[in-house]
Each structure stands twice: as structure tokens, then as C-alpha cells.
Scaffold this motif. Structure first.
Motif, mmCIF file in Angstrom:
data_model
loop_
_atom_site.group_PDB
_atom_site.id
_atom_site.type_symbol
_atom_site.label_atom_id
_atom_site.label_comp_id
_atom_site.label_asym_id
_atom_site.label_seq_id
_atom_site.Cartn_x
_atom_site.Cartn_y
_atom_site.Cartn_z
ATOM 1 N N THR A 10 0.844 -1.213 0.000
ATOM 2 C CA THR A 10 0.000 0.000 0.000
ATOM 3 C C THR A 10 0.869 1.249 0.000
ATOM 4 O O THR A 10 0.971 1.944 -1.007
ATOM 5 C CB THR A 10 -0.940 -0.001 1.221
ATOM 6 O OG1 THR A 10 -0.155 -0.056 2.426
ATOM 7 C CG2 THR A 10 -1.915 -1.159 1.158
ATOM 8 N N ARG A 65 3.180 13.109 14.969
ATOM 9 C CA ARG A 65 1.812 12.565 14.984
ATOM 10 C C ARG A 65 1.173 12.766 16.355
ATOM 11 O O ARG A 65 1.811 12.536 17.379
ATOM 12 C CB ARG A 65 1.891 11.070 14.673
ATOM 13 C CG ARG A 65 0.564 10.302 14.680
ATOM 14 C CD ARG A 65 0.864 8.870 14.274
ATOM 15 N NE ARG A 65 -0.240 7.948 14.355
ATOM 16 C CZ ARG A 65 -0.803 7.372 13.286
ATOM 17 N NH1 ARG A 65 -0.411 7.688 12.082
ATOM 18 N NH2 ARG A 65 -1.752 6.475 13.437
ATOM 19 N N ASN A 124 -3.521 8.958 18.381
ATOM 20 C CA ASN A 124 -3.863 8.288 17.126
ATOM 21 C C ASN A 124 -3.145 6.935 17.074
ATOM 22 O O ASN A 124 -1.948 6.875 16.840
ATOM 23 C CB ASN A 124 -3.445 9.180 15.959
ATOM 24 C CG ASN A 124 -3.979 8.663 14.625
ATOM 25 O OD1 ASN A 124 -4.710 7.669 14.590
ATOM 26 N ND2 ASN A 124 -3.596 9.316 13.554
ATOM 27 N N HIS A 161 1.850 -4.595 12.580
ATOM 28 C CA HIS A 161 2.118 -5.386 11.374
ATOM 29 C C HIS A 161 2.692 -6.741 11.773
ATOM 30 O O HIS A 161 3.687 -6.817 12.494
ATOM 31 C CB HIS A 161 3.096 -4.648 10.457
ATOM 32 C CG HIS A 161 2.484 -3.435 9.806
ATOM 33 N ND1 HIS A 161 2.208 -2.284 10.499
ATOM 34 C CD2 HIS A 161 2.057 -3.225 8.526
ATOM 35 C CE1 HIS A 161 1.658 -1.398 9.670
ATOM 36 N NE2 HIS A 161 1.552 -1.945 8.476
ATOM 37 N N SER A 199 -4.301 0.819 3.456
ATOM 38 C CA SER A 199 -5.202 -0.332 3.566
ATOM 39 C C SER A 199 -6.610 0.072 3.991
ATOM 40 O O SER A 199 -6.826 1.108 4.626
ATOM 41 C CB SER A 199 -4.633 -1.311 4.596
ATOM 42 O OG SER A 199 -4.547 -0.688 5.866
ATOM 43 N N ARG A 255 -11.959 3.143 7.115
ATOM 44 C CA ARG A 255 -11.188 3.828 6.060
ATOM 45 C C ARG A 255 -11.252 2.957 4.817
ATOM 46 O O ARG A 255 -10.859 1.791 4.859
ATOM 47 C CB ARG A 255 -9.723 3.990 6.518
ATOM 48 C CG ARG A 255 -8.840 4.689 5.481
ATOM 49 C CD ARG A 255 -7.420 4.922 5.975
ATOM 50 N NE ARG A 255 -6.657 3.686 6.068
ATOM 51 C CZ ARG A 255 -5.396 3.611 6.517
ATOM 52 N NH1 ARG A 255 -4.792 4.705 6.958
ATOM 53 N NH2 ARG A 255 -4.777 2.453 6.552
ATOM 54 N N GLY A 265 -7.527 8.569 13.625
ATOM 55 C CA GLY A 265 -6.728 9.249 12.609
ATOM 56 C C GLY A 265 -7.555 10.086 11.645
ATOM 57 O O GLY A 265 -7.046 10.986 10.993
HETATM 58 O O1 TXA Z 1 -1.740 0.625 4.417
HETATM 59 C C1 TXA Z 1 -1.621 0.943 5.609
HETATM 60 O O2 TXA Z 1 -2.514 0.720 6.445
HETATM 61 C C2 TXA Z 1 -0.318 1.642 6.030
HETATM 62 C C3 TXA Z 1 0.817 0.644 5.846
HETATM 63 C C4 TXA Z 1 2.137 1.174 6.327
HETATM 64 O O3 TXA Z 1 0.491 -0.584 6.457
HETATM 65 N N1 TXA Z 1 -0.412 2.120 7.376
HETATM 66 C C5 TXA Z 1 -1.174 3.169 7.746
HETATM 67 O O4 TXA Z 1 -1.112 3.512 9.086
HETATM 68 O O5 TXA Z 1 -1.865 3.788 6.957
HETATM 69 P P1 TXA Z 1 -1.662 4.879 9.668
HETATM 70 O O6 TXA Z 1 -1.200 4.911 11.075
HETATM 71 O O7 TXA Z 1 -1.252 5.996 8.801
HETATM 72 O O8 TXA Z 1 -3.218 4.709 9.654
HETATM 73 C C6 TXA Z 1 -3.862 3.819 10.574
HETATM 74 C C7 TXA Z 1 -5.311 4.220 10.756
HETATM 75 C C8 TXA Z 1 -5.459 5.549 11.484
HETATM 76 O O9 TXA Z 1 -6.525 6.276 10.905
HETATM 77 C C9 TXA Z 1 -5.796 5.112 12.902
HETATM 78 O O10 TXA Z 1 -6.529 6.098 13.606
HETATM 79 C C10 TXA Z 1 -6.607 3.851 12.664
HETATM 80 O O11 TXA Z 1 -5.962 3.221 11.580
HETATM 81 N N2 TXA Z 1 -6.598 2.948 13.848
HETATM 82 C C11 TXA Z 1 -5.526 2.328 14.402
HETATM 83 N N3 TXA Z 1 -5.891 1.614 15.487
HETATM 84 C C12 TXA Z 1 -7.229 1.777 15.618
HETATM 85 C C13 TXA Z 1 -8.219 1.295 16.550
HETATM 86 N N4 TXA Z 1 -7.909 0.503 17.567
HETATM 87 N N5 TXA Z 1 -9.498 1.686 16.354
HETATM 88 C C14 TXA Z 1 -9.854 2.488 15.316
HETATM 89 N N6 TXA Z 1 -8.956 2.966 14.409
HETATM 90 C C15 TXA Z 1 -7.680 2.625 14.567
#
Ligand code: TXA
Ligand code: MG
Length: 339
Positions: free
Chosen positions: A30, A53, A57, A62, A176, A190, A223
Motif C-alpha cells: 500500500t 503525529r 492516534n 504489522h 489499507s 477507512r 486518525g
Molecule cells: O496501508 C496501511 O494501512 C499503512 C501501511 C504502512 O500498512 N499504514 C497506515 O497507518 O496507513 P496509519 O497509522 O497511517 O493509519 C492507521 C489508521 C489511522 O486512521 C488510525 O486512527 C486507525 O488506523 N486505527 C488504528 N488503530 C485503531 C483502533 N484501535 N481503532 C480504530 N482505528 C484505529
């Protein structure tokens, strides 16, 4: 600090750095992620610092196998079924946690966490070499478009992280799909390359309304409340049914240049100059897959051209991968469409 660029064959060196508590960016299908060992509190804190950040958030954990998830999450049959069909791949699953198994710095203090097994052999090797999952937010400065090449990561984070594992440009180009399995029906927080239509046979009903969050509501994925993908220029979206040349003509900026982010078939209809303005274009290619792959690179291209104050960008129909594409483009545009 020096930021080293690693080749995919140098997984062991990168894994040693991670085990020492250092940060290494890793490739996925991604976008590039910013890696730290999930159990290392100081390293996880450094991830937030390096990106700038907000600390509430939470991060995606992984893993290199579904089994790694069950050390932290409660057993979940819906998740097992989805992992079997979509992992490794662009589907992140939010699952209820076993109490106290993950650091609050990883979860943002929530009782759930996000898990994903990326479809990239180098990164799966890296996680196997560390033996512990890696946190991995997108490896960009917070608020900027996610990085789809090692050069994008280097641009944003050099001097702040120890290394970048370079495995070429990512394939999908959009982050993703985030699917919340801690609720019933499951909810897409998302949109991404794994669409609601693809998930439906395994889940029945899916709540897809949750990623349309109004300013007053508290977003389900923390996020989503932050500013995203914001280029320096103003972005104006042309709806797919509009004539592209006409839309550019009717929305020319006062500056000498106009940025254009559009499909090849639209770019060939544009002269090099329109009413004395230079057309500076970035091609999204021929189809939706290519557009998703190139969107963030395009937004970053215009960020390197401070003379460009307005980008006129091609919208697509919000169906299939187009839902995720429009979700990111609308955020970059602050939801502004051409008149
Ligand atoms: O494709 C991807 O998902 C990439 C690659 C590197 O794997 N990662 C990515 O991570 O986009 P990030 O941190 O930019 O986005 C993660 C999203 C954020 O909107 C965050 O708030 C949400 O996932 N998230 C993480 N843990 C959560 C939880 N327990 N409940 C609800 N949302 C969560
Ligand atoms: Mg991100």
C-alpha cells in the motif's frame, strides 16, 4: 543521525537496528510504513515524534502471520475467516485485545488494536527476523501524503530515523482498508483496495457509512479527525462527468502556472498554455489502478513546485477502488470541487 537506505537483501541489518530500538521504514504493497518493535515503549514514542503525529492516534500492528495476532487479540472467528481470504493484503482488522497485552502508546489507550499482514515479502522477512510485530504508521510527516517510494520517506524523515528498506514503488498506492470487527455489523473506518463488495460475502452486512464523518462527530478511527494529504497548493476536483478542458479553462488561477493532475486521456486534450497560463501536468496514467498508484506521488510532485498554487485534479466515480481514491483526493482538496 544518518538515515541508511537498505536493499531487500539487507533484512538482517535492518532487523538488528529495530531490535536495538531504532526506527526503520519498511515497504508494503500500500504505502511505506515507519517501523518500530511493538513492545519497545521508547521506540514507539519515537515513531510519534519522528512523524509529528498526535499521540492519541493509534498505530497498526504489522504481523508476519495470523498466529502473531492471537498473542494480543481475543479469539475472533470473523477475523480468522477474513485473514484466510485477504492476508497477506491491504486489509487492516480492528480487534478487541486481551487486557494489558499491548502498550497504551500503540493502542492510543483503546481496548482494541489494528492488525495487518502486508503483502510484501521483504517486510514479512523483516518481521520474522525481529520475531516481534512492528508498529507501522505511514512513514510520512503527519498531514502530508503517504509515501509510496523510499525517496518520499527519505524526503520527510531523513535525519530522524535510522533506515529505510527500499523495495521500489508500492503497488496499490493507497493505505489499507480499515475494518472494525469490534462492532456488529463490521464497519469500514477507512476505504482501501479491499472494497465493501469484496468483503460482503464473508460478513453479510457491513456498515460503510462510518468513514463519512461530519465535523461535529467523533470519528471512529482516531486518525480520521486530523488533516490529511494536504499539499501546499489548493486542490480543486473535477467531477468525472464534466469536460476536463472546460473545467480547467473556467477555473484558472491568477498565477502564471496551473497544476493539473489527470488521466492520460484528459491530458491529451489540454494545450501547453491556456489563456497565457502554463499547464504543469502530472499523469495519473490510463486507469483507476494506475491513478491510485500515482495519486500521492502526484500530490508530492506539486509540493516541490512552490510556484503552483492551484491543482485541478480528476475525480472518478465513487465505486470499487474509486471510493478509496475519492476519499483521499477529497481530503487533499478539503472537499472542494470546481464550480
Ligand atoms: O496501508 C496501511 O494501512 C499503512 C501501511 C504502512 O500498512 N499504514 C497506515 O497507518 O496507513 P496509519 O497509522 O497511517 O493509519 C492507521 C489508521 C489511522 O486512521 C488510525 O486512527 C486507525 O488506523 N486505527 C488504528 N488503530 C485503531 C483502533 N484501535 N481503532 C480504530 N482505528 C484505529
Ligand atoms: Mg497515515
Amino acid at each position: 543521525m544518518e538515515t541508511k537506505i537498505f536493499k531487500p537483501t539487507e533484512v538482517d541489518q535492518a532487523a538488528r537496528m529495530l531490535r536495538r530500538g531504532e526506527l526503520v521504514s519498511f515497504p508494503t504493497e500500500t504505502v511505506y510504513g515507519l517501523g518500530a518493535i511493538v513492545t519497545d515503549r521508547a521506540a514507539v514514542k519515537d515513531v510519534y515524534l519522528a512523524k509529528g503525529r498526535p499521540s492519541d492516534n493509534p498505530l497498526i500492528v504489522h504481523v508476519a502471520s495470523p498466529q502473531m495476532v492471537w498473542q494480543y487479540a481475543k479469539p475472533n472467528t470473523r477475523a480468522q475467516k477474513l485473514m484466510k481470504h485477504f492476508w497477506p493484503g491491504s486489509l487492516t482488522l480492528i480487534l478487541p485485545l486481551q487486557a494489558g497485552k499491548l502498550l497504551p502508546e500503540v493502542t492510543g489507550g483503546l481496548t482494541t488494536a489494528a492488525f495487518r499482514m502486508p503483502h510484501n515479502q521483504t517486510t514479512l522477512n523483516l518481521i520474522k527476523a525481529t520475531g516481534i510485530p512492528l508498529v507501522g504508521p505511514s512513514a510520512n510527516t503527519s498531514g502530508k501524503p503517504s509515501p509510496t517510494t523510499a525517496a518520499h520517506v527519505y524526503h520527510d524523515l531523513h535525519g530522524k530515523i535510522s533506515g529505510v528498506m527500499d523495495d521500489g514503488p508500492t503497488q496499490v498506492g493507497l493505505e489499507s482498508t480499515v475494518l472494525d470487527l469490534s462492532v456488529d455489523p463490521a464497519a469500514i473506518l477507512r476505504p482501501g483496495a479491499v472494497t465493501a463488495a469484496a468483503l460482503k460475502p464473508y460478513l453479510g452486512t457491513i456498515d460503510t457509512a462510518t468513514h463519512h464523518v461530519s465535523a461535529q462527530e467523533v470519528p471512529k478511527a482516531p486518525g480520521m479527525k486530523y488533516k490529511h494529504y494536504a499539499p501546499k497548493a489548493q486542490v480543486l476536483i473535477v467531477p468525472p462527468e464534466k469536460n476536463f478542458l472546460k473545467a480547467v479553462q473556467e477555473n484558472l488561477p491568477t498565477q502564471k502556472e496551473v497544476g493539473v493532475l489527470a488521466f492520460e486521456r484528459q491530458l491529451v486534450t489540454l494545450p501547453k498554455q491556456i489563456e497565457g497560463k502554463d499547464v504543469v501536468s502530472f499523469s495519473l496514467g490510463a486507469d483507476l489502478h494506475s491513478a491510485a498508484h500515482k495519486l500521492f506521488a502526484g500530490l508530492r510532485y506539486f509540493d516541490l513546485r512552490p510556484d503552483i498554487k492551484v491543482i485541478i485534479a480528476a475525480g472518478v466515480r465513487a465505486e470499487d477502488l474509486g471510493i478509496a481514491f475519492m476519499n483521499r483526493l477529497q481530503k487533499a482538496a478539503g472537499n472542494q470541487f470546481v464550480q
